[in-house]
Design an enzyme around this catalytic site. Structure first.
Site, PDB file in Angstrom:
ATOM      1  N   GLU A 211       0.880  -1.178   0.000  1.00 39.55           N
ATOM      2  CA  GLU A 211       0.000   0.000   0.000  1.00 39.55           C
ATOM      3  C   GLU A 211       0.911   1.220   0.000  1.00 39.55           C
ATOM      4  O   GLU A 211       1.364   1.661   1.059  1.00 39.55           O
ATOM      5  CB  GLU A 211      -0.912  -0.024   1.237  1.00 39.55           C
ATOM      6  CG  GLU A 211      -1.904  -1.181   1.241  1.00 39.55           C
ATOM      7  CD  GLU A 211      -3.037  -1.004   0.242  1.00 39.55           C
ATOM      8  OE1 GLU A 211      -3.257   0.126  -0.229  1.00 39.55           O
ATOM      9  OE2 GLU A 211      -3.704  -2.009  -0.078  1.00 39.55           O
ATOM     10  N   CYS A 245      -2.107   9.499   2.350  1.00 33.67           N
ATOM     11  CA  CYS A 245      -1.674   8.897   1.076  1.00 33.67           C
ATOM     12  C   CYS A 245      -2.612   9.232  -0.074  1.00 33.67           C
ATOM     13  O   CYS A 245      -2.185   9.322  -1.217  1.00 33.67           O
ATOM     14  CB  CYS A 245      -1.546   7.392   1.228  1.00 33.67           C
ATOM     15  SG  CYS A 245      -3.061   6.627   1.798  1.00 33.67           S
TER      16      CYS A 245
END
Ligand code: NAD
Length: 457
Positions: A211, A245
């Site tokens: 991720e 993110c």
């Protein structure tokens, strides 16, 4: 003295081999315990997140505690269905017979978390690992030490210690952890360490979910609802002071509309955080001085529309808008991961897909428009981990959607059933009957047998 990392992993493996984690009631019990942990210690969790990142309780609830609780409740609700055999059809050639997919746990898995949402980024993957029936070692980020210490204290009090362990630490400890054999690794963090994780995993042929991050673009067309668009951009960008993110990394807007949009964003910033965000209890701090210095360096030789204020002792950088940055500057070549938003003007908004396609595939892509044609153009001609039209990070609130990157923004996915499947082996099973066994597929072959085989395919 605590057990060595190798001994901890061996002990998790031994417990996995008892088959205790295969029991759905055991999994449910662990998930309920995790939920209880978040309920019983809500204030302590908020406190740790405030110490690490200056998060407000609202933000901590929305993006960390409440978010994790939703993920647990969703998993508890659907666990039975997810773990059941999934029936498939069986071709004529294999009749009479039945086929199905049987999810089974992978074994002992490793989850490495990042510092920006240090609570949920470590524990939401753990929810998926538990639901799928695995044992797990979790490694919180050392850059958010208060949350890391709290997790290390609380988790063993609530979860079965034979099945779950926490290892705290930085590079040295993580390097040692990565030498061990796991059945899956889910890593959240930057690209450089992602490569280290993947290299270490390859020694054991361990599959990985990475991720990662990247530069998530935000396209704003002049037909958007300006007021709502500005509010949603500011909410998505400046939550956690841009250390998200999936925060919009930069905005693409038509030249003729750029000033209007910039002004609307500045108005919303003032509305949300006041005239001096330093004093706003809702505005977060930068994780550490190194990241603050990195962000400050991005502002060299840029045209600022607002912000740019830094106060080192407070780890503070004000919300900052940059007008048409040099596209070859570090600001536009690296992921910003902080409270700076470049506004880039294009002659025509239809150029946006080409601009995006010249760069690495992003984790998220945002589009604000009322135009179906533009929406279709962007959806069909760009690639991104996730897309949200007319909002920012709101897509994260849907556990039915997979979350993960593509290309440089990551590989694999989780959330909801996607997480359950990531931590499961989807075992293919075919069961044949024996009462009927004609010889078309068996040697010696001849033309007639081949003709029958072709007909059955
Ligand atoms: P970080 O510094 O917290 O590192 C992540 C983890 O890697 C930590 O647990 C750390 O201990 C470990 N680590 C660091 N150096 C290591 C080494 N040399 N060897 C082994 N392990 C090591 O986080 P970061 O990398 O600064 O995180 C920021 C990045 O993460 C950004 O790119 C962001 O976009 C990305 N991110 C992605 C997601 C997502 O869900 N896709 C979420 C959050 C952050």
């Amino acid at each position: 003295m605590s057990a060595s990392i190798a001994q901890q992993v061996q002990s998790l493996r031994r417990f996995y081999n008892t088959a205790a984690t295969r029991d759905l009631d055991w999994r449910r019990q662990q998930l309920r315990q995790l939920l209880r942990m978040t309920e019983n210690h809500e204030k302590e969790i908020y406190h740790a997140l405030h110490q690490d990142l200056g998060k407000s309780e609202q933000e901590s609830w929305l993006a960390e505690v409440g978010y994790l609780q939703d993920e647990i409740r969703h998993s508890l609700k659907h666990l039975k269905k997810w773990s059941q055999a999934r029936t498939s059809s069986t071709p004529l050639i294999a009749q009479p017979g039945r086929s199905w997919i049987q999810p089974e746990p992978l074994g002992t898995v490793l989850i490495i978390g990042a510092w920006n949402y240090p609570f949920q980024l470590l524990l939401a993957p753990l929810v998926a690992a538990i639901a799928a029936g695995n044992c797990a070692l979790v490694k919180p980020s050392e850059l958010s030490p208060n949350t890391s210490a709290l997790i290390a204290t609380l988790l063993p009090q609530y979860l079965d210690q034979q099945a779950f362990a926490v290892v705290e630490g930085a590079v040295e400890e993580t390097t040692e952890v990565l030498k061990q054999h796991f059945d899956h690794i889910l890593y959240t963090g930057g690209e450089a360490v992602g490569k280290i994780v993947m290299r270490a995993a390859s020694e054991h042929l361990t599959p990985v979910t990475l991720e990662l991050g990247g530069k998530s673009p935000c396209i704003v067309a002049s037909d958007c609802d300006l007021e709502v668009t500005a509010a949603r951009i500011v909410w998505s960008k400046w939550m956690n002071a841009g250390q998200t993110c999936v925060a919009p990394d930069y905005v693409l807007v038509e030249k003729a509309f750029a000033d209007q949009l910039s002004q609307a964003i500045q108005n919303k910033l003032e509305q949300f955080y006041g005239s001096d965000p330093k004093h706003s209890p809702d505005y977060c701090k930068i994780i550490n001085k190194r990241h603050l210095a990195r962000l400050q360096s991005y502002l060299q030789e840029q045209t600022l529309l607002c912000g740019g204020e830094v106060e080192e002792t407070l780890h503070y950088m004000s919300p900052t808008l940059v007008k048409d940055p040099d596209l070859n500057s570090p600001l536009m070549e690296e992921e910003i991961f902080g409270p700076i938003l470049p506004i880039i003007s294009l002659e025509n908004i239809s150029e946006a897909p080409e601009f995006i396609n010249q760069r690495a595939k992003p984790l998220a892509l945002y589009l604000f428009t009322q135009s179906k044609t533009l929406e279709q153009n962007v959806l069909e001609n760009t690639s991104a981990g996730s897309v949200c039209v007319n909002d920012g990070m709101m897509f994260m609130a849907n556990p039915e959607l997979p979350f993960g990157g593509v290309g440089n923004s990551g590989m694999g996915r989780y959330h909801g059933q996607w997480g359950f499947d990531t931590f499961s082996h989807l075992k293919a099973v075919m069961k044949r009957s024996t009462w009927f066994d004609i010889n078309w597929r068996y040697p010696p072959f001849n033309a007639k047998k081949l003709k029958w085989l072709k007909m059955l395919k």
